[in-house]
Enzyme design. Sequence first.
Site, PDB file in Angstrom:
ATOM      1  N   SER A 196       0.777  -1.204   0.021  1.00  0.00           N
ATOM      2  CA  SER A 196       0.161  -0.061   0.058  1.00  0.00           C
ATOM      3  C   SER A 196       0.681   1.343  -0.032  1.00  0.00           C
ATOM      4  CB  SER A 196      -0.935   0.112   1.298  1.00  0.00           C
ATOM      5  OG  SER A 196      -0.192  -0.062   2.114  1.00  0.00           O
ATOM      6  N   LYS A 197       0.438   2.329  -0.388  1.00  0.00           N
ATOM      7  CA  LYS A 197       1.273   3.428  -0.694  1.00  0.00           C
ATOM      8  C   LYS A 197       1.719   3.978   0.476  1.00  0.00           C
ATOM      9  CE  LYS A 197      -2.819   6.345  -1.967  1.00  0.00           C
ATOM     10  NZ  LYS A 197      -3.495   6.712  -3.233  1.00  0.00           N
ATOM     11  N   ARG A 198       0.698   3.824   1.407  1.00  0.00           N
ATOM     12  CA  ARG A 198       1.036   4.514   2.910  1.00  0.00           C
ATOM     13  C   ARG A 198       2.340   3.931   3.237  1.00  0.00           C
ATOM     14  NH1 ARG A 198      -0.461   5.015   8.060  1.00  0.00           N
ATOM     15  NH2 ARG A 198      -1.132   2.741   8.450  1.00  0.00           N
TER      16      ARG A 198
END
Length: 494
Positions: free
Chosen positions: A252-254
């Site tokens: 995930s981009k987080r």
Amino acid sequence: MTVRTRIAPSPTGDPHVGTAYVALFNLAFAKKHGGEFILRIEDTDLTRSTKESEQAIFDSLRWMGLDWAEGPDVGGPYGPYRQSERGDIYAEHCQILLDRGHAFKCYRTPEELDELRVSLKEQGINRALKFCDLELPADEVAKREAQGAPFVVRMHVPVDGRVEIDDMLRGVIELDWALVDAQILLKSDGMPTYHLANVVDDHLMQISHVLRGEEWINSAPKHKLLYQYFGWDMPVLCHLPLLRNPDKSKLSKRKNPTSILYYQRMGFLPEALLNYLARMGWSMPDEREKFSLDDMLTHFDIQRVSLGGPIFDIEKLRWLNGLWLREDFSIEQLADCLQSWAFNRDNLIKVLPHAQQRMEVLSDFAPLASFLASGMLPLTPASFAECKLDEDQLKAVLQFSLWRLEGLRQWQRDDIFATLKLLADQLGLKLRDFLAPLFIAIAGTTSSFSVMDAMDLLGPDMSRARLRYALNVLFGDIGKKQQKRLEKDYEALA
Ligand code: GLU
């Protein structure tokens, strides 16, 4: 049988490394069997799909050398290859299912659906909504029809029993019909859902093998049933393992940059990124780490894909990229590579108008512009010391700006400015104070040229990655509770 594989990305947001990963395995499988790999754009979600995102998919996959034989931009015998241009085909096929009694119009309102779900739960029935739950008396249907009430078309689905799905890698997967709802096929706006469009297109485009991410396994029963309803053979299914963050959660981009454009902007080589993605769950017979796409194609065997969730680890990718840089590039080639990556005339012409105002001698240029050709900047919490904001404000400014900019469709100076100015007003902060931490996150200093111009030049992926990085440097991994509070404060703004 001619092997035909495809990827079917939805053009929403940034082009994802997961798309390139699935594309690579589809391409390798097709080439191994002398077949074709095609690209279809699944843009039936009209509100979220954009042309920019579609173009970014084309550009980034091409940059990586993942070429398709048929697709929206190159045409082919089974077009159109953009689902938004195939509305009549879906309507026609939906009608076939209605005529055969495999689908039904459903006039239930969202409130009624909620009530039905609650009622099932209260009765201790643990299953999805089926026709027997959704059915309305004939006179009620007639009444709603006469009123022109909105309806969707849903498919009939067995109430209980087991369904078996054959998967090329996983063997037989057994799933429970009780958990499968009477899936919507046509939405109230007349657009098809993913399930209908995907099955109709895979059949009409003569796709023989569907290699896709494992998150689609639960959709397979509906697809199997649709193939049966139409009387078509189903393509062979193969669900690839999901890429994961180093902590094993879904990529995930987080936690990791996921946009291919970020990797391009960061100066990764397409050869190395492709090589690394090929190593995700797959290995060469001799287990070597570094190999080219051609090497992979020569030795490809889908059965060598292992199902344990492969970890996408940027440190490993950097190491591999270093090998490619040192072993496969002469100094001449490296010079060309650097030039075309960032130090080209087009880029200079974009940057110079901002730098020129602040230059007295040519040597002033490099310090002014070096942040544009850098990766993550060497920030520490002390870098933010000169900001006139307290810790909560700092967190809000960086996090809320990131969220707003994640939703921005047009990445241009004026749009960025309007977005940030509105946020500063909503937070009741002076623009100058509000922008200071953004300057530091983006350019490493408050004495750079306009941070909006800097973001425009850096592009969305690198700009957002730097904001995420700054948040991380300042606050580490923000706990779930704090994250929830931030989200609440953020929603309250609008
Ligand atoms: N549109 C789906 C996606 O965005 C395609 C899934 C599939 O390959 O069936 O990934």
